[in-house]
Design an enzyme around this catalytic site. Structure first.
Site, PDB file in Angstrom:
ATOM      1  N   ASN A  97      -9.393   3.678  -2.258  1.00  0.00           N
ATOM      2  CA  ASN A  97      -9.896   4.565  -1.218  1.00  0.00           C
ATOM      3  C   ASN A  97      -9.163   5.900  -1.163  1.00  0.00           C
ATOM      4  O   ASN A  97      -9.775   6.943  -0.893  1.00  0.00           O
ATOM      5  CB  ASN A  97      -9.819   3.885   0.149  1.00  0.00           C
ATOM      6  CG  ASN A  97     -10.824   2.766   0.295  1.00  0.00           C
ATOM      7  OD1 ASN A  97     -11.845   2.742  -0.380  1.00  0.00           O
ATOM      8  ND2 ASN A  97     -10.535   1.817   1.179  1.00  0.00           N
ATOM      9  N   ASP A 110      -0.598   2.520  -5.254  1.00  0.00           N
ATOM     10  CA  ASP A 110      -0.603   1.082  -5.545  1.00  0.00           C
ATOM     11  C   ASP A 110      -1.825   0.725  -6.381  1.00  0.00           C
ATOM     12  O   ASP A 110      -2.850   1.395  -6.319  1.00  0.00           O
ATOM     13  CB  ASP A 110      -0.606   0.286  -4.247  1.00  0.00           C
ATOM     14  CG  ASP A 110      -1.828   0.584  -3.394  1.00  0.00           C
ATOM     15  OD1 ASP A 110      -2.084   1.772  -3.097  1.00  0.00           O
ATOM     16  OD2 ASP A 110      -2.563  -0.356  -3.019  1.00  0.00           O
ATOM     17  N   HIS A 131       0.812  -1.211   0.000  1.00  0.00           N
ATOM     18  CA  HIS A 131       0.000   0.000   0.000  1.00  0.00           C
ATOM     19  C   HIS A 131       0.852   1.270   0.000  1.00  0.00           C
ATOM     20  O   HIS A 131       0.343   2.351  -0.303  1.00  0.00           O
ATOM     21  CB  HIS A 131      -0.903   0.000   1.237  1.00  0.00           C
ATOM     22  CG  HIS A 131      -2.330   0.353   0.960  1.00  0.00           C
ATOM     23  ND1 HIS A 131      -2.894   0.377  -0.298  1.00  0.00           N
ATOM     24  CD2 HIS A 131      -3.332   0.712   1.810  1.00  0.00           C
ATOM     25  CE1 HIS A 131      -4.173   0.731  -0.210  1.00  0.00           C
ATOM     26  NE2 HIS A 131      -4.460   0.941   1.058  1.00  0.00           N
ATOM     27  N   ASN A 180      -7.405   6.300   3.555  1.00  0.00           N
ATOM     28  CA  ASN A 180      -8.787   6.638   3.215  1.00  0.00           C
ATOM     29  C   ASN A 180      -9.157   8.084   3.527  1.00  0.00           C
ATOM     30  O   ASN A 180     -10.292   8.495   3.268  1.00  0.00           O
ATOM     31  CB  ASN A 180      -9.769   5.680   3.907  1.00  0.00           C
ATOM     32  CG  ASN A 180      -9.706   5.755   5.419  1.00  0.00           C
ATOM     33  OD1 ASN A 180      -8.892   6.484   5.970  1.00  0.00           O
ATOM     34  ND2 ASN A 180     -10.543   4.990   6.086  1.00  0.00           N
TER      35      ASN A 180
END
Length: 203
Positions: free
Chosen positions: A130, A109, A35, A82
């Site tokens: 997100n 990513d 991530h 997020n």
């Protein structure tokens, strides 16, 4: 861009030539995870220009570097993935590119690309990411450039969250290291060439 948030904080008078935002989650726990490959790209760029990312008022680690006389802002939001849009909105305003979102590049990513593949796009769908969704919500547009770093698909859709938050194995790590370098190179290429030409070169 709505004026109600433009005037809340001081900002630079001259727009930055490029603002490169690498997405990820803050903290040592997430360092090196799939991530965080976007964050790795901006950290690499800062290091190559003799800088370290440092704390800022914009809820991000930031460095400003000069590339052939141009001002390039490198940032890693510290708001968690997020909520990335909170930091990006502040960065856009701080470096006066609210009316120049073609100068905003977000590196992140991408599950839909194999490990090590990079792909650029401008605008369009967000593929359920997100971080990108948060940025679109806060900027009220998706018309910015993204550099997607493939991290591969999880073993099942249900395993997606755990997959991206874990560190990859050695073989994937080597592929991702190469992709991070190419993503960093692609971002700076936008200083000299239109996005369409850079896309053709790196996609």
């Amino acid at each position: 861009m709505p004026s109600r948030w433009r005037s809340r904080k001081k900002h630079t008078d001259t727009p930055a030539d490029l603002v490169v935002v690498g997405l990820g989650n803050p903290g040592e726990k997430f360092a090196g995870s799939r991530h965080n490959v976007g964050a790795e790209a901006v950290e690499l760029l800062a290091s190559r220009h003799g800088q370290n990312l440092g704390k800022s008022r914009e809820a991000a680690l930031v460095a400003e570097v000069r590339v052939d006389g141009r001002r390039v802002v490198l940032a890693f939001p510290q708001t968690f993935m997020n909520r990335s849009g909170e930091a990006v909105r502040a960065l856009v305003r701080r470096w006066s590119i609210a009316d120049h979102l073609d100068r905003l590049v977000v590196i992140h990513d991408e599950l839909d690309l194999p490990p090590g593949r990079i792909k650029m796009k401008h605008g369009g769908g967000l593929a359920g990411h997100n971080g990108l969704s948060s940025i679109k919500s806060h900027l009220r547009t998706a018309e910015f450039t993204r550099i997607r770093i493939g991290v591969g698909k999880p073993p099942s859709p249900q395993a997606g969250a755990d997959f991206v938050l874990k560190r990859p194995g050695r073989s994937d790590r080597d592929l991702l290291d190469d992709a991070v370098e190419r993503a960093a190179e692609a971002a700076l290429a936008l200083l000299d060439q239109p996005v369409e030409i850079v896309m053709n070169r790196f996609n």
